[in-house]
Design an enzyme around this catalytic site. Sequence first.
Site, PDB file in Angstrom:
ATOM      1  N   LYS A 173     -13.516  65.553  27.265  1.00 41.68           N
ATOM      2  CA  LYS A 173     -14.466  64.502  26.991  1.00 41.68           C
ATOM      3  C   LYS A 173     -14.195  63.857  25.649  1.00 41.68           C
ATOM      4  O   LYS A 173     -14.699  62.776  25.361  1.00 41.68           O
ATOM      5  CB  LYS A 173     -15.889  65.103  26.936  1.00 41.68           C
ATOM      6  CG  LYS A 173     -16.343  65.737  28.196  1.00 41.68           C
ATOM      7  CD  LYS A 173     -17.682  66.487  27.948  1.00 41.68           C
ATOM      8  CE  LYS A 173     -17.588  67.816  28.568  1.00 41.68           C
ATOM      9  NZ  LYS A 173     -18.605  68.768  28.199  1.00 41.68           N
ATOM     10  N   GLU A 205      -5.638  60.595  23.948  1.00 40.40           N
ATOM     11  CA  GLU A 205      -6.260  61.838  23.469  1.00 40.40           C
ATOM     12  C   GLU A 205      -7.011  61.600  22.158  1.00 40.40           C
ATOM     13  O   GLU A 205      -6.685  60.683  21.407  1.00 40.40           O
ATOM     14  CB  GLU A 205      -5.175  62.894  23.223  1.00 40.40           C
ATOM     15  CG  GLU A 205      -5.189  64.045  24.206  1.00 40.40           C
ATOM     16  CD  GLU A 205      -6.368  65.009  24.034  1.00 40.40           C
ATOM     17  OE1 GLU A 205      -7.486  64.608  23.644  1.00 40.40           O
ATOM     18  OE2 GLU A 205      -6.155  66.203  24.292  1.00 40.40           O
ATOM     19  N   ASP A 237      -3.579  68.799  18.139  1.00 36.92           N
ATOM     20  CA  ASP A 237      -3.772  69.923  17.224  1.00 36.92           C
ATOM     21  C   ASP A 237      -2.613  70.898  17.422  1.00 36.92           C
ATOM     22  O   ASP A 237      -1.513  70.648  16.949  1.00 36.92           O
ATOM     23  CB  ASP A 237      -5.149  70.515  17.529  1.00 36.92           C
ATOM     24  CG  ASP A 237      -5.602  71.572  16.549  1.00 36.92           C
ATOM     25  OD1 ASP A 237      -5.322  71.438  15.355  1.00 36.92           O
ATOM     26  OD2 ASP A 237      -6.248  72.541  16.975  1.00 36.92           O
ATOM     27  N   LYS A 281      -2.979  66.450  13.732  1.00 37.07           N
ATOM     28  CA  LYS A 281      -2.956  67.492  12.702  1.00 37.07           C
ATOM     29  C   LYS A 281      -1.588  68.157  12.754  1.00 37.07           C
ATOM     30  O   LYS A 281      -1.427  69.218  13.361  1.00 37.07           O
ATOM     31  CB  LYS A 281      -4.024  68.556  13.009  1.00 37.07           C
ATOM     32  CG  LYS A 281      -5.443  68.209  12.628  1.00 37.07           C
ATOM     33  CD  LYS A 281      -6.321  69.424  12.913  1.00 37.07           C
ATOM     34  CE  LYS A 281      -7.776  69.138  12.689  1.00 37.07           C
ATOM     35  NZ  LYS A 281      -8.619  70.236  13.226  1.00 37.07           N
ATOM     36  N   PHE A 338     -11.870  70.962  10.302  1.00 34.54           N
ATOM     37  CA  PHE A 338     -12.489  70.703  11.596  1.00 34.54           C
ATOM     38  C   PHE A 338     -13.350  69.449  11.507  1.00 34.54           C
ATOM     39  O   PHE A 338     -14.313  69.392  10.760  1.00 34.54           O
ATOM     40  CB  PHE A 338     -13.308  71.899  12.072  1.00 34.54           C
ATOM     41  CG  PHE A 338     -13.498  71.852  13.559  1.00 34.54           C
ATOM     42  CD1 PHE A 338     -12.470  72.249  14.407  1.00 34.54           C
ATOM     43  CD2 PHE A 338     -14.673  71.376  14.113  1.00 34.54           C
ATOM     44  CE1 PHE A 338     -12.609  72.173  15.783  1.00 34.54           C
ATOM     45  CE2 PHE A 338     -14.826  71.297  15.491  1.00 34.54           C
ATOM     46  CZ  PHE A 338     -13.800  71.700  16.320  1.00 34.54           C
ATOM     47  N   ASP A 389     -16.191  67.010  19.216  1.00 38.20           N
ATOM     48  CA  ASP A 389     -17.364  67.885  19.180  1.00 38.20           C
ATOM     49  C   ASP A 389     -17.114  69.165  18.410  1.00 38.20           C
ATOM     50  O   ASP A 389     -15.976  69.568  18.165  1.00 38.20           O
ATOM     51  CB  ASP A 389     -17.746  68.287  20.607  1.00 38.20           C
ATOM     52  CG  ASP A 389     -16.737  69.259  21.217  1.00 38.20           C
ATOM     53  OD1 ASP A 389     -15.526  68.947  21.185  1.00 38.20           O
ATOM     54  OD2 ASP A 389     -17.148  70.334  21.683  1.00 38.20           O
TER      55      ASP A 389
HETATM   56  P1  IMP Z   1      -4.614  71.465  21.164  1.00 37.51           P
HETATM   57  O1  IMP Z   1      -4.283  71.941  22.536  1.00 37.51           O
HETATM   58  O2  IMP Z   1      -4.681  72.610  20.188  1.00 37.51           O
HETATM   59  O3  IMP Z   1      -3.709  70.349  20.671  1.00 37.51           O
HETATM   60  O4  IMP Z   1      -6.100  70.969  21.234  1.00 37.51           O
HETATM   61  C1  IMP Z   1      -6.472  69.671  21.374  1.00 37.51           C
HETATM   62  C2  IMP Z   1      -7.956  69.633  21.615  1.00 37.51           C
HETATM   63  O5  IMP Z   1      -8.642  70.501  20.723  1.00 37.51           O
HETATM   64  C3  IMP Z   1      -8.515  68.274  21.338  1.00 37.51           C
HETATM   65  O6  IMP Z   1      -8.501  67.467  22.480  1.00 37.51           O
HETATM   66  C4  IMP Z   1      -9.926  68.597  20.864  1.00 37.51           C
HETATM   67  O7  IMP Z   1     -10.793  68.684  21.962  1.00 37.51           O
HETATM   68  C5  IMP Z   1      -9.828  69.948  20.234  1.00 37.51           C
HETATM   69  N1  IMP Z   1      -9.769  69.879  18.760  1.00 37.51           N
HETATM   70  C6  IMP Z   1      -8.729  70.164  17.959  1.00 37.51           C
HETATM   71  N2  IMP Z   1      -9.022  69.989  16.657  1.00 37.51           N
HETATM   72  C7  IMP Z   1     -10.282  69.549  16.637  1.00 37.51           C
HETATM   73  C8  IMP Z   1     -11.185  69.148  15.559  1.00 37.51           C
HETATM   74  O8  IMP Z   1     -10.870  69.149  14.352  1.00 37.51           O
HETATM   75  N3  IMP Z   1     -12.421  68.761  15.950  1.00 37.51           N
HETATM   76  C9  IMP Z   1     -12.824  68.716  17.250  1.00 37.51           C
HETATM   77  N4  IMP Z   1     -12.024  69.065  18.271  1.00 37.51           N
HETATM   78  C10 IMP Z   1     -10.772  69.482  17.967  1.00 37.51           C
HETATM   79 MG    MG Z   2     -10.695  67.277  23.681  1.00 39.19          MG
END
Ligand code: IMP
Ligand code: MG
Length: 177
Positions: A42, A98, A102, A130, A151, A158
């Site tokens: 979302k 997206e 992260d 990030k 964060f 969220d």
């Molecule tokens: P990844 O698989 O670790 O790249 O995660 C990506 C997802 O993690 C994003 O689509 C977000 O939903 C969530 N996410 C990562 N960092 C943050 C943050 O700082 N705040 C809120 N959601 C985050």
């Molecule tokens: Mg997300």
Amino acid sequence: MKNDIKKVLYSEKELSEVVSELGAQISEDYKDRNLLMVSVLKGSIVFMSDLMRAVTIPCEIDFMAVSSYGNKTKSSGTVRILKDLDRDISGYDVLLVEDILDSGKTLNYLMDVLYARNPASIRICTLFDKPERREVDIFADYKGLSVPDEFIVGYGLDFAEKYRNLPYIGVLKDDKH
Ligand code: IMP
Ligand code: MG
């Protein structure tokens, strides 16, 4: 809600400028293509709704929902498809939209799944990146802003499903997560 925010990282105005630039670049790059913007629910809904209006060429939209985080602030490593696309993407130039890249695990998984369905092309557009946190080898073709390893919430992002409706990007106070 405001009291839970330590500082505002990006204001509504700053976000809107970044999104306009991304929209202009995408409109230029995809002008002779068959653009399908895919929002990853979302977190990306606010970005998606602004970005699609900054795109000035014909395009279609679709949605996918995946779970990667639960209520924690660290990646679980497990990605589950909660809602799949409504259509066959063969022949489409897919742009995955997206909120934030992260660890990269979520998008890495999605890219593999979607590649296997033979789109004409597939690229990633993320509002936030990030880079310090990356665990898999993946990069965004379109990137709004690089953010520090903090964060962030708001503008769709969220913490435990809250704060998505903040119109700006803020950093949560330490005792709130
Ligand atoms: P990844 O698989 O670790 O790249 O995660 C990506 C997802 O993690 C994003 O689509 C977000 O939903 C969530 N996410 C990562 N960092 C943050 C943050 O700082 N705040 C809120 N959601 C985050
Ligand atoms: Mg997300």
